[in-house]
Scaffold this active site. Structure first.
Site, PDB file in Angstrom:
ATOM      1  N   ASN A 249       0.867  -1.184   0.000  1.00  0.00           N
ATOM      2  CA  ASN A 249       0.000   0.000   0.000  1.00  0.00           C
ATOM      3  C   ASN A 249       0.898   1.227   0.000  1.00  0.00           C
ATOM      4  OD1 ASN A 249      -1.804   2.049   0.506  1.00  0.00           O
ATOM      5  ND2 ASN A 249      -2.290   1.406   2.600  1.00  0.00           N
TER       6      ASN A 249
ATOM      7  N   GLU B  52      -5.349  -5.262  10.558  1.00  0.00           N
ATOM      8  CA  GLU B  52      -4.367  -4.202  10.744  1.00  0.00           C
ATOM      9  C   GLU B  52      -4.664  -3.459  12.044  1.00  0.00           C
ATOM     10  OE1 GLU B  52      -2.385  -3.006   6.849  1.00  0.00           O
ATOM     11  OE2 GLU B  52      -4.126  -1.732   7.081  1.00  0.00           O
TER      12      GLU B  52
ATOM     13  N   GLY C 224       4.904   1.260   4.717  1.00  0.00           N
ATOM     14  CA  GLY C 224       6.242   1.862   4.574  1.00  0.00           C
ATOM     15  C   GLY C 224       7.252   0.985   3.854  1.00  0.00           C
TER      16      GLY C 224
END
Ligand code: PEP
Length: 251
Positions: free
Chosen positions: A9, A167, A235
């Site tokens: 992502n 998540e 990240g």
């Protein structure tokens, strides 16, 4: 057997040139990968260019969001059919940043899930508790509520085409990864919920990713858990090397 699935992502990062270069780098490295499904999820304005740059590779393209209406006066929004048109296979729905920063509710996520499936997209539906909810001992209640709300009204066959991403909000972008035990507990509970609401077969086929500060260093222990079928990576998906390090841990 569930095939591992690693998705990146990219959130609101990169520019056109670096997005295309990153996608090409991932596609090139993916040639060496077997038995892992891969996707990259660029910002929507770069979807078409990225899809074109890596077409024919084994890396699929996903969007980070969409709107549930098929067309019309919805300024700024993008439909499921438009995502399919530019080459998307997946769409992330209900990411915690959209829930918490942009106010998306389970009800809205549910409409988007139905629209995505109707258009032939595979939704990656995110669920996860905040730190406050975890510390209050409410993690499993939150997950159940988000599951029931976001995935309401799906047939077993439709659910089988959905990827769930657990998540924990406190682990996203914080460097504070869930322990394998914390993650596995929720993944196992999600599978039990699917078995309760649907049946055992569906519980066995739905893929459940973990997301939240996954890196090449911590991926192996997480992905070794029996109910963790892959990762949604923020990240660490912005560099070919770190993303492919996570992919290697899944293979
Ligand atoms: C995410 O945004 O889905 C995510 C898991 O981010 P990060 O890997 O940066 O924590």
């Amino acid at each position: 057997m569930r095939r591992p699935f690693i998705a990146g992502n990219w959130k609101m990062n990169l520019d056109m040139a670096s997005a295309v270069a990153l996608a090409k780098g991932v596609a090139r490295e993916a040639e060496k990968v077997e038995e892992v499904d891969l996707a990259v999820c660029p910002p929507s304005v770069y979807l078409a260019a990225v899809a074109q740059a890596i077409s024919g590779s084994q890396v699929q393209v996903g969007a980070q969001n969409m709107y549930h209406q098929p067309k019309g006066a919805f300024t700024g929004e993008i439909s499921a059919a438009m995502l399919v048109d530019v080459g998307c296979r997946y769409v992330i729905l209900g990411h915690s940043e959209r829930r918490h920063i942009l106010g998306e509710t389970d009800e809205l996520v549910n409409k988007k899930v139905h629209a995505a499936l109707a258009a032939g997209l595979a939704p990656i539906v995110c669920v996860g508790e905040t730190l406050e909810e975890r510390e209050a001992g409410n993690t499993l209640d939150v997950i159940r509520r988000q599951f029931d709300g976001s995935l309401a009204g799906l047939s077993a066959q439709q659910l089988a085409g959905v990827v769930i991403a657990y998540e924990p909000v406190w682990a996203i972008g914080t460097g504070k990864v869930a322990t394998p035990e914390q993650a596995e507990e929720v993944h196992l509970d999600l599978r039990k919920i699917i078995q309760d609401r649907y049946n055992r077969r569906t519980a066995e086929v739905v893929r459940i990713q973990y997301g939240g500060s996954v890196t090449p260093d911590n991926a192996r222990v997480l992905l070794a858990c029996p109910n963790i079928d892959g990762a949604l990576v923020g990240g660490a998906s912005l560099q070919v090397e770190s993303f492919m390090g996570i992919v290697a841990a899944a293979g």
